[in-house]
Design a protein around this motif. Structure first.
Motif, mmCIF file in Angstrom:
data_model
loop_
_atom_site.group_PDB
_atom_site.id
_atom_site.type_symbol
_atom_site.label_atom_id
_atom_site.label_comp_id
_atom_site.label_asym_id
_atom_site.label_seq_id
_atom_site.Cartn_x
_atom_site.Cartn_y
_atom_site.Cartn_z
ATOM 1 N N ASP A 76 -31.206 136.770 -67.749
ATOM 2 C CA ASP A 76 -30.719 136.661 -66.378
ATOM 3 C C ASP A 76 -29.811 135.446 -66.235
ATOM 4 O OD1 ASP A 76 -32.244 138.861 -65.711
ATOM 5 O OD2 ASP A 76 -33.922 137.677 -64.964
ATOM 6 N N VAL A 123 -27.673 137.471 -59.253
ATOM 7 C CA VAL A 123 -28.223 137.382 -60.605
ATOM 8 C C VAL A 123 -27.563 138.475 -61.429
ATOM 9 C CG1 VAL A 123 -30.276 137.546 -62.061
ATOM 10 C CG2 VAL A 123 -30.442 136.480 -59.811
ATOM 11 N N PRO A 157 -28.391 133.431 -63.158
ATOM 12 C CA PRO A 157 -28.359 133.261 -61.705
ATOM 13 C C PRO A 157 -27.132 132.467 -61.251
ATOM 14 C CG PRO A 157 -29.940 131.752 -62.682
ATOM 15 C CD PRO A 157 -29.359 132.559 -63.812
ATOM 16 N N VAL A 217 -26.065 130.227 -58.014
ATOM 17 C CA VAL A 217 -26.667 129.571 -56.860
ATOM 18 C C VAL A 217 -25.600 128.874 -56.022
ATOM 19 C CG1 VAL A 217 -28.904 129.268 -57.993
ATOM 20 C CG2 VAL A 217 -27.193 127.469 -58.165
ATOM 21 N N ASP A 218 -25.902 128.713 -54.741
ATOM 22 C CA ASP A 218 -24.982 127.989 -53.863
ATOM 23 C C ASP A 218 -25.250 126.492 -53.958
ATOM 24 O OD1 ASP A 218 -27.250 127.487 -52.290
ATOM 25 O OD2 ASP A 218 -26.685 128.925 -50.731
ATOM 26 N N LYS A 268 -29.768 127.900 -53.567
ATOM 27 C CA LYS A 268 -30.252 129.233 -53.209
ATOM 28 C C LYS A 268 -29.521 130.285 -54.052
ATOM 29 C CE LYS A 268 -30.892 132.460 -49.460
ATOM 30 N NZ LYS A 268 -30.531 132.846 -48.118
ATOM 31 N N THR A 269 -30.281 131.184 -54.659
ATOM 32 C CA THR A 269 -29.700 132.212 -55.511
ATOM 33 C C THR A 269 -28.877 133.191 -54.679
ATOM 34 O OG1 THR A 269 -31.522 132.045 -57.074
ATOM 35 C CG2 THR A 269 -30.201 134.060 -57.164
ATOM 36 N N GLN A 270 -27.622 133.358 -55.075
ATOM 37 C CA GLN A 270 -26.711 134.268 -54.390
ATOM 38 C C GLN A 270 -26.529 135.573 -55.160
ATOM 39 O OE1 GLN A 270 -25.269 133.500 -51.282
ATOM 40 N NE2 GLN A 270 -26.815 131.905 -51.501
#
Length: 123
Positions: free
Chosen positions: A12, A25, A14, A16-17, A21-23
């Motif tokens: 995976d 994947v 990911p 993130v912003d 925070k994951t935006q």
């Protein structure tokens, strides 16, 4: 007999912003063919980086967009380029993201290879 742990078939990645925070994947399928595509993409990028130049109509952005999409989607799955591009609609950003994804995967795959060697021969 000790059971054999089946390796996870995907890695995976990911996105993130700024707040972590994951935006998004993205999954990388660890098949032999896909790993070959990943490593071939390094060569494709190197060969093509000098070929992408401003065309008569000044459409280098579209040419670069098509090029990176044609590399990214076969490796990470159909529609991956569009998902990454939607996060930041810039071809330059998409190329940078692709490069970061590729380098992280290369490092991960090499670490897996070393760990497997270490487990087999050095443990």
């Amino acid at each position: 007999m000790k059971p054999i742990q089946i390796e996870k078939a995907t890695l995976d990645i990911p996105f993130v912003d700024a707040n972590g925070k994951t935006q998004l994947v993205i999954e990388f399928d660890r098949t032999d063919e896909n790993i070959k595509r990943l490593y071939a993409s390094f060569e494709d990028l190197e060969k093509t980086k000098n070929e992408l130049s401003v065309t008569e109509d000044g459409n280098v952005i579209d040419d670069a967009k098509d090029f990176i999409k044609d590399i990214m989607d076969p490796i990470f799955g159909e529609g991956t380029f569009d998902k990454v591009y939607a996060l930041c609609p810039s071809v330059v950003a998409a190329v940078v993201h692709f490069y970061k994804m590729s380098m992280a995967l290369k490092e991960e795959l090499e670490m897996d290879d070393f760990k497997n060697f270490e487990d087999k021969y050095l443990s």
